[in-house]
Each structure stands twice: as structure tokens, then as C-alpha cells.
Write a protein that holds these residues in place. Structure first.
Motif, PDB file in Angstrom:
ATOM      1  N   VAL A 129      -0.471   6.923   6.444  1.00 29.18           N
ATOM      2  CA  VAL A 129      -1.310   6.490   5.326  1.00 29.18           C
ATOM      3  C   VAL A 129      -2.739   6.252   5.816  1.00 29.18           C
ATOM      4  CG1 VAL A 129      -1.661   4.745   3.546  1.00 29.18           C
ATOM      5  CG2 VAL A 129       0.662   5.449   4.163  1.00 29.18           C
ATOM      6  N   PRO A 130      -3.759   6.928   5.241  1.00 33.48           N
ATOM      7  CA  PRO A 130      -5.152   6.771   5.684  1.00 33.48           C
ATOM      8  C   PRO A 130      -5.697   5.373   5.404  1.00 33.48           C
ATOM      9  CG  PRO A 130      -4.868   8.750   4.350  1.00 33.48           C
ATOM     10  CD  PRO A 130      -3.626   7.945   4.194  1.00 33.48           C
ATOM     11  N   ALA A 131      -6.711   4.984   6.140  1.00 30.66           N
ATOM     12  CA  ALA A 131      -7.284   3.637   6.017  1.00 30.66           C
ATOM     13  C   ALA A 131      -7.842   3.364   4.626  1.00 30.66           C
ATOM     14  CB  ALA A 131      -8.369   3.448   7.066  1.00 30.66           C
ATOM     15  N   ASP A 132      -8.494   4.384   4.004  1.00 29.59           N
ATOM     16  CA  ASP A 132      -9.109   4.122   2.703  1.00 29.59           C
ATOM     17  C   ASP A 132      -8.073   3.923   1.604  1.00 29.59           C
ATOM     18  OD1 ASP A 132      -8.794   7.099   2.988  1.00 29.59           O
ATOM     19  OD2 ASP A 132      -9.489   7.064   0.911  1.00 29.59           O
ATOM     20  N   ALA A 133      -6.822   4.321   1.853  1.00 31.12           N
ATOM     21  CA  ALA A 133      -5.773   4.139   0.860  1.00 31.12           C
ATOM     22  C   ALA A 133      -5.331   2.690   0.748  1.00 31.12           C
ATOM     23  CB  ALA A 133      -4.568   5.016   1.202  1.00 31.12           C
ATOM     24  N   VAL A 134      -5.576   1.910   1.805  1.00 28.12           N
ATOM     25  CA  VAL A 134      -5.074   0.533   1.835  1.00 28.12           C
ATOM     26  C   VAL A 134      -6.182  -0.514   1.896  1.00 28.12           C
ATOM     27  CG1 VAL A 134      -2.897   1.227   2.881  1.00 28.12           C
ATOM     28  CG2 VAL A 134      -4.830   0.611   4.358  1.00 28.12           C
ATOM     29  N   THR A 135      -7.440  -0.078   1.971  1.00 27.50           N
ATOM     30  CA  THR A 135      -8.559  -1.022   2.018  1.00 27.50           C
ATOM     31  C   THR A 135      -9.417  -0.879   0.768  1.00 27.50           C
ATOM     32  OG1 THR A 135      -9.844   0.591   3.305  1.00 27.50           O
ATOM     33  CG2 THR A 135      -8.678  -1.127   4.524  1.00 27.50           C
TER      34      THR A 135
END
Length: 203
Positions: A129-135
Motif C-alpha cells: 500500500v503506497p504512503a499517499d493511500a494512508v496519509t
């Protein structure tokens, strides 16, 4: 008495001058600047229409909600820090960040929850899961996601729209620009509209 009249008249002149300047000239100048070609769309909210109906703004990301989460046909935006649930959706009438530092326990817990939920939704390992998906962003209303996050969602969207993965990948590329969370970024609203217009039975 003469001094009082002079002071009153001076005060009235300032009020009149400021009313004309700030109540008439300044608003008109801002409006006129907003009509300059290249700025007009942004000034009017960059409204996106389909079949003559406004369906959203290319500048404001509103995460779509699937009628059936088990058969979710939508690409999703970044999460909003102001949403009630970990993944949203956010409220487009408000924006803002959580102002929590990277070592804040609540933020770390929320990010972990988001990562697990997205991994389950996309049927991948949490590490994918990429960082921008969770931040969440500063506004929580980013219209774009990274190409990596869009690519992660391609298999699910293809399966639930009836399109081939190759076709969905073409649509992702067609809606990738230099503006967004990453360079390049993918506008989620425009991508969703393109995908559902191309889906079998859409016409």
C-alpha cells in the motif's frame, strides 16, 4: 465646534473612500482578474460536467462511496483527517489536517488501520500500500493520487466495471498529469468518470 466638524468630516471621507475602494473597486478587480483566460476555470471552481450536469470539481477530491463495498467499482482518493472513519469519506464542506506528528500514537494507529483496510480491499499485502493511500494531506481534499495508488486499484476496478485491466490502465495513463500528490498524479474524479463511461452497458 469647528474642530469637531472637521474631525467628523475627515472620518466620513475615510469611510466613503474605504467603502468605494474595498467595497467596489477591489471586488471588481478580483472578479476581472478571475475572467482572464487560464484563470477563469479555477475562479469558477473548475466544475466538471457530464451530460450537462455538474458532477464535481477537478480541484476538490471527494472520495466515492460504493453502494456495495464487496463490489466496489471506484478509484479512491487519499483519506481525510477530518472524516469519522479511518478511510472516510471526508466532508467536502470542511478541510484541514490533523496536526499530529509522525510519532503520535493516534496517528500511527490510524495509518495502520488505513493500511490494513486498503490491503484487504485491494487484496494485497499491507506492505504494497503506497504512503499517499494512508496519509491525509493538509486540506484532506486532494483531487489526485499517486500513480502507484491508482495502479494498486486497477484490478478491483476492472473486475467490478467489466473492463479489462489493460483498458483501465490506459485510462489511468490518460488521466495522469504533472499535478497531484506525486509527480505525476492521477485525478480521481476524471478517472472515475472515464472508467464508468467506458464500462460495458454505460451507453
Amino acid at each position: 465646534m469647528n474642530s469637531l466638524v472637521k474631525q467628523t468630516w475627515a472620518g466620513l471621507r475615510v469611510i466613503i473612500a474605504m467603502t468605494v475602494l474595498l467595497g467596489l473597486i477591489y471586488p471588481f478587480a478580483v472578479w476581472a482578474i478571475g475572467r482572464i483566460p487560464g484563470l477563469e476555470s479555477n475562479a469558477e471552481g473548475s466544475v466538471v460536467t457530464q451530460n450537462g450536469q455538474a458532477v464535481g470539481s477537478s480541484l476538490i477530491g471527494i472520495d466515492p462511496v460504493a453502494a456495495d463495498p464487496a463490489h466496489d467499482p471506484w478509484f479512491h482518493n487519499r483519506p481525510s483527517a477530518l472524516s469519522k472513519d479511518a478511510l472516510g469519506p471526508g466532508d467536502p464542506s470542511t478541510s484541514g489536517a490533523s496536526n499530529k506528528g509522525p510519532f503520535n500514537e493516534d496517528l500511527v494507529k490510524t495509518i495502520t488501520e488505513r493500511k490494513d483496510a486498503i490491503a484487504k480491499r485491494e487484496n494485497v499485502a499491507p506492505a504494497q500500500v503506497p504512503a499517499d493511500a494512508v496519509t491525509a494531506s493538509g486540506s484532506g481534499l486532494d483531487p489526485s493520487i499517486s500513480v502507484a495508488y491508482a495502479d494498486l486499484q486497477i484490478p478491483r476496478v476492472a473486475k467490478n466495471t467489466g473492463l479489462s485491466e489493460d483498458k483501465v490502465r490506459e485510462l489511468v495513463e490518460a488521466n495522469t498529469t504533472g499535478a497531484g500528490i506525486g509527480v505525476p498524479g492521477v485525478n480521481v474524479l476524471l478517472l472515475n468518470l472515464a472508467a464508468h463511461s467506458a464500462a460495458p452497458g454505460a451507453h
